[in-house]
Design a protein around this motif. Sequence first.
Motif, mmCIF file in Angstrom:
data_model
loop_
_atom_site.group_PDB
_atom_site.id
_atom_site.type_symbol
_atom_site.label_atom_id
_atom_site.label_comp_id
_atom_site.label_asym_id
_atom_site.label_seq_id
_atom_site.Cartn_x
_atom_site.Cartn_y
_atom_site.Cartn_z
ATOM 1 N N SER A 122 0.847 -1.192 0.000
ATOM 2 C CA SER A 122 0.000 0.000 0.000
ATOM 3 C C SER A 122 0.882 1.241 0.000
ATOM 4 O O SER A 122 2.082 1.167 0.314
ATOM 5 N N LEU A 123 0.279 2.371 -0.338
ATOM 6 C CA LEU A 123 0.998 3.642 -0.276
ATOM 7 C C LEU A 123 1.499 3.901 1.135
ATOM 8 O O LEU A 123 2.640 4.315 1.347
ATOM 9 N N GLU A 124 0.648 3.616 2.119
ATOM 10 C CA GLU A 124 1.011 3.889 3.516
ATOM 11 C C GLU A 124 2.164 3.010 3.978
ATOM 12 O O GLU A 124 3.038 3.474 4.727
ATOM 13 N N HIS A 125 2.192 1.769 3.534
ATOM 14 C CA HIS A 125 3.317 0.891 3.891
ATOM 15 C C HIS A 125 4.627 1.425 3.300
ATOM 16 O O HIS A 125 5.672 1.384 3.961
ATOM 17 N N GLY A 126 4.561 1.920 2.066
ATOM 18 C CA GLY A 126 5.760 2.495 1.459
ATOM 19 C C GLY A 126 6.226 3.731 2.198
ATOM 20 O O GLY A 126 7.416 3.895 2.472
ATOM 21 N N VAL A 127 5.284 4.604 2.528
ATOM 22 C CA VAL A 127 5.613 5.819 3.276
ATOM 23 C C VAL A 127 6.250 5.469 4.619
ATOM 24 O O VAL A 127 7.233 6.093 5.036
ATOM 25 N N PHE A 128 5.702 4.470 5.272
ATOM 26 C CA PHE A 128 6.189 4.133 6.607
ATOM 27 C C PHE A 128 7.631 3.644 6.572
ATOM 28 O O PHE A 128 8.379 3.854 7.540
ATOM 29 N N VAL A 129 8.046 3.005 5.481
ATOM 30 C CA VAL A 129 9.439 2.544 5.389
ATOM 31 C C VAL A 129 10.387 3.720 5.606
ATOM 32 O O VAL A 129 11.333 3.635 6.399
ATOM 33 N N TYR A 130 10.133 4.838 4.931
ATOM 34 C CA TYR A 130 11.041 5.971 5.073
ATOM 35 C C TYR A 130 10.875 6.663 6.419
ATOM 36 O O TYR A 130 11.871 7.029 7.070
ATOM 37 N N ILE A 131 9.626 6.835 6.855
ATOM 38 C CA ILE A 131 9.383 7.460 8.157
ATOM 39 C C ILE A 131 10.079 6.658 9.262
ATOM 40 O O ILE A 131 10.719 7.220 10.160
ATOM 41 N N ASP A 132 9.958 5.348 9.202
ATOM 42 C CA ASP A 132 10.558 4.506 10.232
ATOM 43 C C ASP A 132 12.070 4.453 10.098
ATOM 44 O O ASP A 132 12.790 4.337 11.101
ATOM 45 N N TYR A 133 12.570 4.562 8.871
ATOM 46 C CA TYR A 133 14.019 4.636 8.624
ATOM 47 C C TYR A 133 14.592 5.845 9.365
ATOM 48 O O TYR A 133 15.611 5.741 10.055
ATOM 49 N N LEU A 134 13.928 6.994 9.235
ATOM 50 C CA LEU A 134 14.391 8.178 9.967
ATOM 51 C C LEU A 134 14.216 8.019 11.471
ATOM 52 O O LEU A 134 15.106 8.377 12.253
ATOM 53 N N TRP A 135 13.069 7.480 11.864
ATOM 54 C CA TRP A 135 12.777 7.353 13.290
ATOM 55 C C TRP A 135 13.805 6.464 13.982
ATOM 56 O O TRP A 135 14.229 6.763 15.109
ATOM 57 N N SER A 136 14.222 5.404 13.326
ATOM 58 C CA SER A 136 15.194 4.485 13.922
ATOM 59 C C SER A 136 16.570 5.130 14.047
ATOM 60 O O SER A 136 17.413 4.645 14.807
ATOM 61 N N ARG A 137 16.774 6.218 13.326
ATOM 62 C CA ARG A 137 18.055 6.932 13.366
ATOM 63 C C ARG A 137 17.911 8.316 14.006
ATOM 64 O O ARG A 137 18.756 9.184 13.816
#
Length: 199
Positions: free
Chosen positions: A160-175
């Motif tokens: 889904s679009l939201e799953h794709g968006v979350f990959v980047y959001i979570d990438y930043l959040w984890s860092r």
Amino acid sequence: MKESMSFSGNLEQDTSRFLRLHHCPHTAGHCLKVGYEAERLAARFGGDPDSARAAGFLHDISTIIPNQDRIRAAWELNIDVLPEEAAFPMIIHQKLSRTIARDVFGIENIAVLDAIECHTTLKASSTVLDRIVFIADKIEWDQAGRPLYLTELLEQLDVSLEHGVFVYIDYLWSRREQLKVVHPWLAEAHAELSVMLGV
């Protein structure tokens, strides 16, 4: 700014000419790529392709303002400056781009302006258009090399679009400990998507 060139009414041509006139040819190329990627994503995910393309073309239009001048420019334009933006002025370019899109390019579509304004951080209660422009900017990375998150992001877009968006959001959040600042809009978007996706 507006007096520096004549506008044809063709947004692709005008944004590119405007950025090149202000010595930002790299950004001109990036904005065109983001505009067309956003248009493709809109067709795929039920957004408005014309609005997505316009927001993509204009999302980094404020690159013409040097980083060291952005906070002063925001104050002069009566833009609300958050403490995180004052500490890391690069990030306020999304708000400045909204204002330039409205005042210089005559964009009146609030959905387009909103998507431009949050294309770097996203925000809570984001629209489909917000998410499309946000993710198009991350797919059409404007730095050297291939971003580490890209393969997973493209795979998750098939969910889904939201799953794709979350990959980047979570990438930043984890860092987030390594980031210069954690913008509150990013934190709110991460929290909201975490609940929405059950992760």
